[in-house]
Write a protein that holds these residues in place. Sequence first.
Motif, PDB file in Angstrom:
ATOM      1  N   ASN A  71      -1.157  79.926 -16.752  1.00 13.38           N
ATOM      2  CA  ASN A  71      -2.065  79.235 -17.420  1.00 13.38           C
ATOM      3  C   ASN A  71      -1.251  78.468 -18.764  1.00 13.38           C
ATOM      4  O   ASN A  71      -1.063  79.363 -19.659  1.00 13.38           O
ATOM      5  N   LEU A 105      -4.840  79.718  -4.434  1.00 14.77           N
ATOM      6  CA  LEU A 105      -6.113  80.189  -4.939  1.00 14.77           C
ATOM      7  C   LEU A 105      -5.780  81.691  -5.084  1.00 14.77           C
ATOM      8  O   LEU A 105      -6.307  82.524  -5.875  1.00 14.77           O
ATOM      9  N   ASP A 106      -5.174  82.500  -4.075  1.00 12.59           N
ATOM     10  CA  ASP A 106      -5.089  83.946  -3.989  1.00 12.59           C
ATOM     11  C   ASP A 106      -3.391  84.161  -4.501  1.00 12.59           C
ATOM     12  O   ASP A 106      -3.174  85.549  -4.419  1.00 12.59           O
ATOM     13  N   GLU A 136     -12.053  76.180  -9.074  1.00 14.82           N
ATOM     14  CA  GLU A 136     -12.106  77.350  -8.424  1.00 14.82           C
ATOM     15  C   GLU A 136     -10.765  78.345  -8.970  1.00 14.82           C
ATOM     16  O   GLU A 136     -11.289  79.517  -9.323  1.00 14.82           O
ATOM     17  N   PHE A 137      -9.800  77.992  -8.913  1.00 15.58           N
ATOM     18  CA  PHE A 137      -8.704  78.955  -9.522  1.00 15.58           C
ATOM     19  C   PHE A 137      -9.036  79.098 -10.861  1.00 15.58           C
ATOM     20  O   PHE A 137      -8.641  80.344 -11.195  1.00 15.58           O
ATOM     21  N   ARG A 165     -11.669  79.488 -12.564  1.00 17.29           N
ATOM     22  CA  ARG A 165     -12.587  80.577 -12.658  1.00 17.29           C
ATOM     23  C   ARG A 165     -12.153  81.959 -12.165  1.00 17.29           C
ATOM     24  O   ARG A 165     -12.474  83.011 -12.892  1.00 17.29           O
ATOM     25  N   LYS A 166     -11.487  82.039 -11.309  1.00 21.10           N
ATOM     26  CA  LYS A 166     -10.747  83.294 -10.623  1.00 21.10           C
ATOM     27  C   LYS A 166      -9.819  83.862 -11.897  1.00 21.10           C
ATOM     28  O   LYS A 166      -9.785  85.071 -12.082  1.00 21.10           O
ATOM     29  N   GLN A 167      -9.238  83.191 -12.551  1.00 22.41           N
ATOM     30  CA  GLN A 167      -8.357  83.635 -13.517  1.00 22.41           C
ATOM     31  C   GLN A 167      -8.906  84.013 -14.449  1.00 22.41           C
ATOM     32  O   GLN A 167      -8.842  85.048 -15.407  1.00 22.41           O
ATOM     33  N   LYS A 168     -10.096  83.537 -15.087  1.00 23.10           N
ATOM     34  CA  LYS A 168     -11.132  83.961 -16.282  1.00 23.10           C
ATOM     35  C   LYS A 168     -11.741  85.240 -15.716  1.00 23.10           C
ATOM     36  O   LYS A 168     -11.812  86.257 -16.783  1.00 23.10           O
ATOM     37  N   ASN A 169     -12.260  85.253 -14.525  1.00 27.82           N
ATOM     38  CA  ASN A 169     -12.870  86.762 -14.073  1.00 27.82           C
ATOM     39  C   ASN A 169     -11.889  87.839 -14.328  1.00 27.82           C
ATOM     40  O   ASN A 169     -12.193  88.846 -14.626  1.00 27.82           O
ATOM     41  N   GLN A 170     -10.466  87.588 -13.836  1.00 31.70           N
ATOM     42  CA  GLN A 170      -9.623  88.786 -13.875  1.00 31.70           C
ATOM     43  C   GLN A 170      -9.362  89.258 -15.314  1.00 31.70           C
ATOM     44  O   GLN A 170      -8.835  90.316 -15.382  1.00 31.70           O
TER      45      GLN A 170
END
Length: 543
Positions: free
Chosen positions: A461, A514-515, A534-535, A537-542
């Motif tokens: 990021n 993505l994964d 989408e990627f 958002r996943k990074q933020k959730n992690q």
Amino acid sequence: MTEYGRDTGSHPWHPGDPLYGDQGYGGQQQHPQSQQQSSYGQQHGQQQYDWDPSQTAGGQYGHQQGGQQQYGQSAGTYAGGGSDYYAQQDASYPPHAQPQVPQQHQGQHQGQQQGQQQAYEQQRAPEPEPAVRWESEPDEEKISLFDDEPAAPPAPAGGSGDAADEPRDGSRRDRRGKKPKKKNKRRSGTACLVVAVALVGVVGGGGYLAYDYWQTHFGAAPDYDGEGTGQVQVEIPKGAGVGQMGEVLQKAGVVKSVGAFTEAAGKNPKGAAIQPGTYTLHKEMSGKAAVEMMTNAANFLTIAEGRRAVQIYAAIDQKLGLPEGTTKGVAKSEAKNLGLPDWANSDPKIQDPLEGFLFPSQYSAGKGTKPEAVLKQMVARAKETYAKQDLEGKAKELGLKSPLQLITVASLVNAEGKTHDDFRKMSRVIYNRLKPSNTQTNGKLEFDSTYNYATNQSKLNMSQAAMRSLDHPYNTYFTKNKGLPPGPIGNPGEEALKAAMDPEPGDWYYFVSLDGKTTTFTATYAEHQKLADEFARKQKNQE
């Protein structure tokens, strides 16, 4: 020469001729003994008497003499009256009458008859020709290499078949005047030696074959003793089995036989786990010592594909127990002496000339190994791998300027692709972005990996503003930097190199994972932006 009992005219043949009656006589001379007996009969038995044919032992006399055709010249003189004597005598006889012998001369007549019979028998057998020795004829007595007997002396030339031509011991000679050759039962020492040597060769050859068969099928494989001496580098190719490894080592002079290595590997629990790579071993090692050295992790350094040069330098320092930065300093000072190809430094903006030439593999790096020795192993392996490919031809085919740019593409593929399955599609994305007609990125690569290389970091990021503002020749996000970076950003493996030379057909310009395990490729920026969001958002959730 005139015929017996006749001159050159036409006269009948006198029956008193000792050869009278021999139809098969071919002009041979009469044996001396038979000549004497025949002469005696002529002198004492052939008188002009009127005789009774019934007294001639059943008419055999007339039958025996009725077949003769010719008589030798020497015998013709015994008639006492020369060649015309019997011609005159023949005229007094009736055509079918036989002279009668008085009783008192029957003994003489019988002697004559016996002499004529012996003459007939002697003349039936072929008489030897005169013993004339021709200089051009080979000496049969000297042909045999195993004959110890001296050759018999030749008969005197000019023999006429009389008593002077016969040997004193009464034996007969062959047609050239030699005695019949006796079979020599002895053998010379040379012959015995030849036979003995042949027998020894046969026995020895058979013994060697038997020994070789036993050794091949049942005996221990030939092997050296000890740890060996000196140093030799061997390259174990990827996918090689234990037998193939043994062949490589035997050819390099490390082990004595393939069997010695395979047997030792079978007895070693780690023998089946020998990795492909470059090994520095010793000459003439035992199979056991070679296996132990190749399976001892302390003796080797493994470099993963895609690693940067600075990462490899640090790994060498750690492996050899050297202060940090030692190998990097050696690489900078000794770059020209490590065996790089001529096209390695084609761009003056290259950050590290060894980048892309430290080929990922396993290398010997045991205690006491110098860093430059490890670097030379890596460069040599890279040159060997690249030499197997037509890098220059492929570069022109793909629109690149040099083989170095092809290695650079491979390094980008290796850095951005998650798996080998991604490599060919990733390669196509690069070539699509390099096209001048590209309206998606306008000829710019914009790879995160190039920014990370320029900053010597590995982040996911990053700020778009920061990446676009960094003025560095390797930063493909910078506005002024179009196309490829000056050189490779890592050391690609063989799979990445193949993908760079053979990109998969497609119209992809973008990609995202993505994964973190698989990659999704898209042709438009809109498709890519959805995946990018989408990627994020996943990074933020992690977090």
